[in-house]
Design a protein around this motif. Structure first.
Motif, mmCIF file in Angstrom:
data_model
loop_
_atom_site.group_PDB
_atom_site.id
_atom_site.type_symbol
_atom_site.label_atom_id
_atom_site.label_comp_id
_atom_site.label_asym_id
_atom_site.label_seq_id
_atom_site.Cartn_x
_atom_site.Cartn_y
_atom_site.Cartn_z
ATOM 1 N N LEU A 17 -96.273 -34.238 23.321
ATOM 2 C CA LEU A 17 -95.116 -32.834 22.987
ATOM 3 C C LEU A 17 -96.185 -31.927 21.657
ATOM 4 N N ILE A 18 -97.289 -32.641 21.488
ATOM 5 C CA ILE A 18 -97.745 -32.401 20.883
ATOM 6 C C ILE A 18 -99.457 -31.776 21.740
ATOM 7 N N SER A 19 -99.505 -32.556 22.759
ATOM 8 C CA SER A 19 -100.766 -31.507 23.640
ATOM 9 C C SER A 19 -100.162 -30.096 24.785
ATOM 10 N N LEU A 20 -98.605 -30.457 24.558
ATOM 11 C CA LEU A 20 -98.494 -28.956 25.746
ATOM 12 C C LEU A 20 -98.922 -27.208 24.736
ATOM 13 N N ILE A 21 -99.118 -27.695 23.503
ATOM 14 C CA ILE A 21 -98.994 -26.451 23.158
ATOM 15 C C ILE A 21 -99.764 -25.800 22.634
ATOM 16 N N HIS A 22 -99.390 -24.535 22.942
ATOM 17 C CA HIS A 22 -100.597 -23.620 22.883
ATOM 18 C C HIS A 22 -100.643 -22.619 21.757
ATOM 19 N N ILE A 23 -101.727 -22.645 21.529
ATOM 20 C CA ILE A 23 -101.977 -21.813 19.644
ATOM 21 C C ILE A 23 -103.399 -21.042 20.241
ATOM 22 N N ALA A 24 -103.813 -20.209 18.704
ATOM 23 C CA ALA A 24 -104.501 -18.680 18.820
ATOM 24 C C ALA A 24 -105.879 -19.405 19.529
ATOM 25 N N PRO A 25 -106.786 -18.661 19.521
ATOM 26 C CA PRO A 25 -108.087 -19.361 20.194
ATOM 27 C C PRO A 25 -108.743 -18.556 18.630
ATOM 28 N N ARG A 26 -109.900 -20.241 18.545
ATOM 29 C CA ARG A 26 -110.563 -19.888 16.894
ATOM 30 C C ARG A 26 -111.880 -19.428 17.530
ATOM 31 N N THR A 27 -111.534 -18.497 16.827
ATOM 32 C CA THR A 27 -113.460 -17.770 17.124
ATOM 33 C C THR A 27 -114.061 -17.462 16.150
ATOM 34 N N GLU A 28 -113.917 -18.045 14.679
ATOM 35 C CA GLU A 28 -115.104 -18.472 13.604
ATOM 36 C C GLU A 28 -116.035 -19.285 13.998
ATOM 37 N N GLU A 29 -116.509 -19.173 13.068
ATOM 38 C CA GLU A 29 -117.851 -19.316 13.233
ATOM 39 C C GLU A 29 -117.350 -21.331 12.929
ATOM 40 N N ARG A 30 -117.393 -22.196 12.834
ATOM 41 C CA ARG A 30 -117.715 -23.812 12.880
ATOM 42 C C ARG A 30 -118.494 -24.521 11.934
ATOM 43 N N LYS A 31 -118.439 -24.127 10.796
ATOM 44 C CA LYS A 31 -119.665 -24.851 10.047
ATOM 45 C C LYS A 31 -120.031 -26.293 9.834
ATOM 46 N N PRO A 32 -121.322 -26.677 10.174
ATOM 47 C CA PRO A 32 -121.205 -28.794 10.117
ATOM 48 C C PRO A 32 -120.904 -28.366 8.408
ATOM 49 N N ILE A 33 -121.230 -30.546 8.623
ATOM 50 C CA ILE A 33 -120.649 -30.586 7.444
ATOM 51 C C ILE A 33 -121.803 -31.009 6.454
ATOM 52 N N SER A 34 -121.124 -30.615 5.034
ATOM 53 C CA SER A 34 -122.442 -30.302 4.633
ATOM 54 C C SER A 34 -121.850 -30.450 3.217
ATOM 55 N N LEU A 35 -122.404 -30.802 1.900
ATOM 56 C CA LEU A 35 -121.737 -31.057 0.196
ATOM 57 C C LEU A 35 -121.167 -29.994 0.127
ATOM 58 N N GLU A 36 -121.102 -28.966 0.477
ATOM 59 C CA GLU A 36 -120.364 -27.917 0.011
ATOM 60 C C GLU A 36 -119.130 -27.515 1.234
ATOM 61 N N THR A 37 -118.713 -27.897 2.035
ATOM 62 C CA THR A 37 -117.991 -27.704 3.167
ATOM 63 C C THR A 37 -116.844 -29.078 3.000
ATOM 64 N N LEU A 38 -118.122 -30.110 2.586
ATOM 65 C CA LEU A 38 -117.174 -30.859 2.272
ATOM 66 C C LEU A 38 -115.571 -31.054 1.073
ATOM 67 N N PHE A 39 -116.309 -30.009 0.223
ATOM 68 C CA PHE A 39 -115.837 -29.827 -0.929
ATOM 69 C C PHE A 39 -114.909 -28.227 -1.054
ATOM 70 N N ALA A 40 -115.235 -27.632 -0.257
ATOM 71 C CA ALA A 40 -114.398 -26.395 -0.153
ATOM 72 C C ALA A 40 -113.279 -26.420 -0.130
ATOM 73 N N GLY A 41 -112.351 -27.026 -0.174
ATOM 74 C CA GLY A 41 -111.077 -27.612 0.040
ATOM 75 C C GLY A 41 -110.610 -27.218 -2.302
ATOM 76 N N PHE A 42 -111.526 -28.544 -2.143
ATOM 77 C CA PHE A 42 -111.362 -28.622 -4.112
ATOM 78 C C PHE A 42 -111.578 -26.596 -4.789
ATOM 79 N N ARG A 43 -113.016 -26.803 -4.396
ATOM 80 C CA ARG A 43 -113.042 -25.346 -5.594
ATOM 81 C C ARG A 43 -112.557 -24.453 -4.500
#
Length: 411
Positions: free
Chosen positions: A188-214
């Motif tokens: 069922l999940i595989s059949l879902i259509h979602i809005a395309p994501r156009t934002e830039e996806r930043k590579p993993i770094s310490l900044e992105t790892l802790f972005a949610g906490f900040r």
């Protein structure tokens, strides 16, 4: 975000219907499995502490992988992540089925399998919530969150009761059924259509790892809502005590355990249906009132020696929790940028999700030391104390009126 002009009803969004069904399936199977595992381990060892270990085995992945979970949700196709989690849970359920059929499951083997299942669920929870803003228009998001909560509660009502009945017929059958349902949820999940994501996806770094906490730390409303839920459920949760109450205090069987496991969802489902149809006003005050009622319901359940009274107390317990959860999820999802929603929801999930698992461990450990009734009463009083402290510590949360984005709320 998709914004069809005429789409004022959630049912006009086919992807939301698929999402709702998938959530119902996966949560229903997880609840069925929970009833079977709880009863099987308690029968195997007759030790309340082991019921706490069940929660602990599912708590560790939430904390241990929290930083990675958010990155995965924001970097990869969220549908693929959720579908993969369903297949992993299906493999774990199949292992429980085979082990039970062969009589080869020890306590440690069951806990190891639950760790695998808990790891999959740890990745699933924030990722599946992060799907929702890409499925429905922003103006429908609070109602979609409430409707999504109703899917959870529908599953919790049906899952434990069905799990308890199936366990009486065949413990192996419960786990085999869960395997099939998890696979169906993946499809069922595989059949879902979602809005395309156009934002830039930043590579993993310490900044992105802790972005949610900040991000959460910088916003007192979100920090207050998440931490309030954390401590309320950590102290007031009684799920781990249900096998003890069903067998030793109420003197019933697996069918009653299934009924008790379903009771909170009955209250939560009714509440979710109402909130899916109506806007929430005075959200801050309502959230604090709901947490206080959650603590009172825990006290009532702890003192009960009647199945009917226990069921009613757990209904109120579930209704109160649903109000708190819907308000918290709405605040988090509406006040977080879409491109970092996975990381913020991973932090949210780590605290709120782990509070349930760690709360089960607390309840089981205190029950082993002092008894099931003192464990429930201590939790209830603790929850009420937390509510009063947080009202003083987070006045910004208390003053929240409407569920809206930071810009619309004037923050």
């Amino acid at each position: 975000m998709p914004e069809p002009a005429a789409a004022s009803s959630l049912t006009r969004h086919p992807s939301f219907v698929l999402f709702w069904c998938a959530r119902t399936f996966t949560n229903g199977a997880y609840m069925m499995q929970g009833v079977a595992v709880g009863w099987q381990i308690y029968e195997l060892t007759n030790d309340p502490f082991d019921l706490g270990l069940v929660g602990l085995a599912q708590f560790v992945p939430l904390v241990g992988f929290s930083l990675i979970i958010g990155q995965v949700a924001d970097l990869f196709d969220r549908r693929l992540v959720v579908a993969s989690c369903q297949l992993s849970k299906a493999v774990a359920a199949l292992a429980l089925a085979i082990g039970t059929a062969r009589g080869a499951l020890s306590r440690d083997a069951m806990l190891a399998i639950l760790f695998v299942s808990g790891t999959a669920r740890a990745f699933e929870i924030p990722t599946i919530h992060a799907l929702l803003p890409g499925i429905v228009p922003a103006r429908l998001l609070p109602r979609a969150i409430a409707a999504s909560a109703s899917a959870q509660q529908t599953a919790v009502i049906c899952g434990p009761s069905l799990g308890g009945l199936l366990y009486m017929l065949s413990p192996t059958g419960v786990y085999a059924t869960c395997t099939i349902v998890f696979i169906a949820a993946s499809v069922l999940i595989s059949l879902i259509h979602i809005a395309p994501r156009t934002e830039e996806r930043k590579p993993i770094s310490l900044e992105t790892l802790f972005a949610g906490f900040r991000y959460i730390r910088s916003r007192p409303v979100l920090l207050g809502a998440i931490s309030l839920d954390l401590f309320a459920v950590l102290l007031g949760g009684v799920t781990a005590l249900l096998p003890i109450y069903a067998r030793d205090i109420l003197e019933t069987g697996p069918w009653a355990l299934g009924v008790l496991r379903s009771a909170p969802a009955v209250g939560a489902l009714a509440t979710s249906i109402v909130l899916a149809r109506h806007a929430i006003g005075g959200a801050g005050h309502l959230m604090f009132a709901a947490v206080g009622m959650f603590g009172l319901a825990s006290l009532a359940f702890g003192l009960s020696t009647s199945l009917v009274v226990s069921f009613l107390a757990l209904m109120v317990y579930g209704a109160s929790d649903a109000i708190s959860v819907i308000i918290r999820q709405s605040l988090v999802q509406m006040r977080t940028p879409y491109e970092m929603l996975g990381r913020v929801l991973a932090v949210n999930s780590m605290f709120t999700g782990s509070s349930g698992s760690l709360g089960e461990f607390r309840a089981g450990a205190v029950a082993a030391a002092l008894g099931a009734v003192p464990s429930a009463l201590i939790g209830g009083f603790g929850t009420i104390a937390v509510m009063l402290i947080w009202m003083w510590a987070f006045p910004q949360l208390r003053r929240v009126d409407k569920l809206a984005s930071d810009a619309e709320a004037g923050n």
